[in-house]
Design a protein around this motif. Structure first.
Motif, PDB file in Angstrom:
ATOM      1  N   GLN A  71       1.101  -1.462   0.152  1.00 30.06           N
ATOM      2  CA  GLN A  71       0.309  -0.122  -0.068  1.00 30.06           C
ATOM      3  C   GLN A  71       0.973   0.909   0.356  1.00 30.06           C
ATOM      4  OE1 GLN A  71      -2.324   0.914   2.970  1.00 30.06           O
ATOM      5  NE2 GLN A  71      -3.238   2.148   2.140  1.00 30.06           N
ATOM      6  N   ARG A  72       2.403   1.143   0.713  1.00 26.33           N
ATOM      7  CA  ARG A  72       2.824   2.539   0.895  1.00 26.33           C
ATOM      8  C   ARG A  72       3.303   2.391  -0.320  1.00 26.33           C
ATOM      9  NH1 ARG A  72       0.304   1.414   4.622  1.00 26.33           N
ATOM     10  NH2 ARG A  72       0.532   2.351   6.981  1.00 26.33           N
ATOM     11  N   VAL A  73       4.010   1.145  -1.266  1.00 25.83           N
ATOM     12  CA  VAL A  73       4.392   1.896  -2.673  1.00 25.83           C
ATOM     13  C   VAL A  73       2.960   2.560  -3.905  1.00 25.83           C
ATOM     14  CG1 VAL A  73       4.913   0.819  -4.688  1.00 25.83           C
ATOM     15  CG2 VAL A  73       6.410   0.113  -2.590  1.00 25.83           C
ATOM     16  N   GLY A  74       2.078   1.729  -3.581  1.00 24.92           N
ATOM     17  CA  GLY A  74       1.212   2.367  -4.906  1.00 24.92           C
ATOM     18  C   GLY A  74      -0.010   2.823  -4.469  1.00 24.92           C
ATOM     19  N   GLY A  75      -0.839   2.753  -2.788  1.00 21.87           N
ATOM     20  CA  GLY A  75      -1.538   3.699  -2.634  1.00 21.87           C
ATOM     21  C   GLY A  75      -2.897   2.652  -2.458  1.00 21.87           C
ATOM     22  N   ASP A  76      -3.638   3.153  -2.359  1.00 21.65           N
ATOM     23  CA  ASP A  76      -4.922   1.887  -1.969  1.00 21.65           C
ATOM     24  C   ASP A  76      -6.468   2.159  -2.458  1.00 21.65           C
ATOM     25  OD1 ASP A  76      -5.916   4.630  -1.423  1.00 21.65           O
ATOM     26  OD2 ASP A  76      -6.691   4.640   0.914  1.00 21.65           O
ATOM     27  N   VAL A  77      -5.520   2.565  -3.864  1.00 21.72           N
ATOM     28  CA  VAL A  77      -6.618   2.105  -5.225  1.00 21.72           C
ATOM     29  C   VAL A  77      -7.069   0.884  -4.675  1.00 21.72           C
ATOM     30  CG1 VAL A  77      -7.246   2.241  -7.590  1.00 21.72           C
ATOM     31  CG2 VAL A  77      -5.131   3.922  -6.482  1.00 21.72           C
ATOM     32  N   LEU A  78      -8.386   0.359  -5.210  1.00 15.42           N
ATOM     33  CA  LEU A  78      -9.140  -1.293  -5.192  1.00 15.42           C
ATOM     34  C   LEU A  78      -8.343  -1.741  -6.068  1.00 15.42           C
ATOM     35  CD1 LEU A  78     -11.147  -2.369  -4.758  1.00 15.42           C
ATOM     36  CD2 LEU A  78     -12.560  -1.543  -6.092  1.00 15.42           C
ATOM     37  N   TRP A  79      -8.125  -2.244  -7.329  1.00 18.93           N
ATOM     38  CA  TRP A  79      -7.364  -2.325  -8.421  1.00 18.93           C
ATOM     39  C   TRP A  79      -5.806  -3.239  -7.388  1.00 18.93           C
ATOM     40  CZ3 TRP A  79      -1.882  -1.560 -10.862  1.00 18.93           C
ATOM     41  CH2 TRP A  79      -1.976  -0.331 -10.963  1.00 18.93           C
ATOM     42  N   TRP A  80      -5.621  -2.052  -7.361  1.00 19.36           N
ATOM     43  CA  TRP A  80      -3.507  -2.032  -6.530  1.00 19.36           C
ATOM     44  C   TRP A  80      -3.559  -2.907  -5.403  1.00 19.36           C
ATOM     45  CZ3 TRP A  80       0.899  -1.126  -8.167  1.00 19.36           C
ATOM     46  CH2 TRP A  80       2.120  -1.868  -6.901  1.00 19.36           C
ATOM     47  N   MET A  81      -4.480  -2.405  -4.149  1.00 20.34           N
ATOM     48  CA  MET A  81      -5.165  -3.424  -3.388  1.00 20.34           C
ATOM     49  C   MET A  81      -5.191  -4.935  -3.412  1.00 20.34           C
ATOM     50  SD  MET A  81      -3.892  -1.203  -1.197  1.00 20.34           S
ATOM     51  CE  MET A  81      -3.639  -2.412  -0.094  1.00 20.34           C
ATOM     52  N   ARG A  82      -5.939  -5.323  -4.668  1.00 15.05           N
ATOM     53  CA  ARG A  82      -6.840  -6.368  -4.891  1.00 15.05           C
ATOM     54  C   ARG A  82      -5.172  -7.247  -5.504  1.00 15.05           C
ATOM     55  NH1 ARG A  82     -12.810  -5.745  -6.567  1.00 15.05           N
ATOM     56  NH2 ARG A  82     -14.202  -6.079  -4.378  1.00 15.05           N
ATOM     57  N   LEU A  83      -4.301  -5.888  -6.094  1.00 11.67           N
ATOM     58  CA  LEU A  83      -3.475  -6.757  -6.750  1.00 11.67           C
ATOM     59  C   LEU A  83      -2.364  -8.037  -6.364  1.00 11.67           C
ATOM     60  CD1 LEU A  83      -1.768  -7.281  -9.417  1.00 11.67           C
ATOM     61  CD2 LEU A  83      -0.749  -5.224  -9.309  1.00 11.67           C
ATOM     62  N   LEU A  84      -2.095  -7.504  -4.840  1.00  6.19           N
ATOM     63  CA  LEU A  84      -1.041  -8.589  -4.206  1.00  6.19           C
ATOM     64  C   LEU A  84      -1.483  -9.796  -3.786  1.00  6.19           C
ATOM     65  CD1 LEU A  84       1.736  -8.844  -2.821  1.00  6.19           C
ATOM     66  CD2 LEU A  84       0.384  -7.451  -0.654  1.00  6.19           C
ATOM     67  N   PRO A  85      -2.884  -9.573  -3.400  1.00  9.57           N
ATOM     68  CA  PRO A  85      -3.409 -11.584  -2.816  1.00  9.57           C
ATOM     69  C   PRO A  85      -3.663 -11.960  -4.835  1.00  9.57           C
ATOM     70  CG  PRO A  85      -4.166  -9.398  -2.312  1.00  9.57           C
ATOM     71  CD  PRO A  85      -3.434  -8.346  -3.191  1.00  9.57           C
ATOM     72  N   ALA A  86      -3.624 -10.900  -5.589  1.00 10.46           N
ATOM     73  CA  ALA A  86      -4.035 -11.925  -6.849  1.00 10.46           C
ATOM     74  C   ALA A  86      -2.530 -12.732  -7.320  1.00 10.46           C
ATOM     75  CB  ALA A  86      -4.978 -11.264  -8.108  1.00 10.46           C
ATOM     76  N   LEU A  87      -1.904 -12.081  -6.913  1.00 11.82           N
ATOM     77  CA  LEU A  87      -0.286 -11.838  -7.679  1.00 11.82           C
ATOM     78  C   LEU A  87      -0.066 -13.788  -6.110  1.00 11.82           C
ATOM     79  CD1 LEU A  87       1.565  -9.256  -8.092  1.00 11.82           C
ATOM     80  CD2 LEU A  87       0.696 -10.785  -9.862  1.00 11.82           C
ATOM     81  N   ILE A  88      -0.271 -13.339  -5.438  1.00  8.42           N
ATOM     82  CA  ILE A  88       0.893 -14.433  -4.018  1.00  8.42           C
ATOM     83  C   ILE A  88      -0.898 -15.507  -4.481  1.00  8.42           C
ATOM     84  CG2 ILE A  88      -0.539 -15.468  -1.837  1.00  8.42           C
ATOM     85  CD1 ILE A  88       0.256 -12.266  -0.928  1.00  8.42           C
ATOM     86  N   GLY A  89      -1.881 -15.350  -5.205  1.00  9.67           N
ATOM     87  CA  GLY A  89      -2.779 -16.580  -5.529  1.00  9.67           C
ATOM     88  C   GLY A  89      -2.260 -17.417  -7.094  1.00  9.67           C
ATOM     89  N   MET A  90      -1.716 -16.523  -8.064  1.00 10.10           N
ATOM     90  CA  MET A  90      -1.059 -17.432  -8.960  1.00 10.10           C
ATOM     91  C   MET A  90       0.028 -18.034  -8.559  1.00 10.10           C
ATOM     92  SD  MET A  90      -1.829 -14.256 -11.668  1.00 10.10           S
ATOM     93  CE  MET A  90      -2.741 -12.795 -11.142  1.00 10.10           C
TER      94      MET A  90
END
Length: 85
Positions: free
Chosen positions: A55-74
């Protein structure tokens, strides 16, 4: 194969209750956030530590915050495929 639809639908739905709770927890300074997570005992502290930095890198924009769990899942899908084989 599963990554394309997962990434395409990152912002299709509004934030869920657990995502809003996560944003509330991440708004704290790092030591306070860790105390909250450890006291809660239902969420993995490592994910929240990663999400705090994310969040400190990309802010709290919805797509950015959901990208981390998506990448972990992938990333978890790769060893899962080898395990199932």
């Amino acid at each position: 194969m599963f990554a394309v639809p997962r990434l395409a639908m990152l912002t299709r739905y509004p934030p869920w209750q657990d995502e809003l709770w996560t944003l509330e927890v991440l708004a704290r300074d790092f030591p306070t956030m860790l105390r909250w997570i450890v006291a809660d005992q239902t969420h993995p502290p490592l994910f929240y530590a990663m999400a705090w930095v994310w969040q400190r890198v990309g802010g709290d924009v919805l797509w950015w915050m959901r990208l981390l769990p998506a990448l972990i899942g992938m990333a978890a899908a790769v060893p899962l495929v080898y395990l199932v084989r």
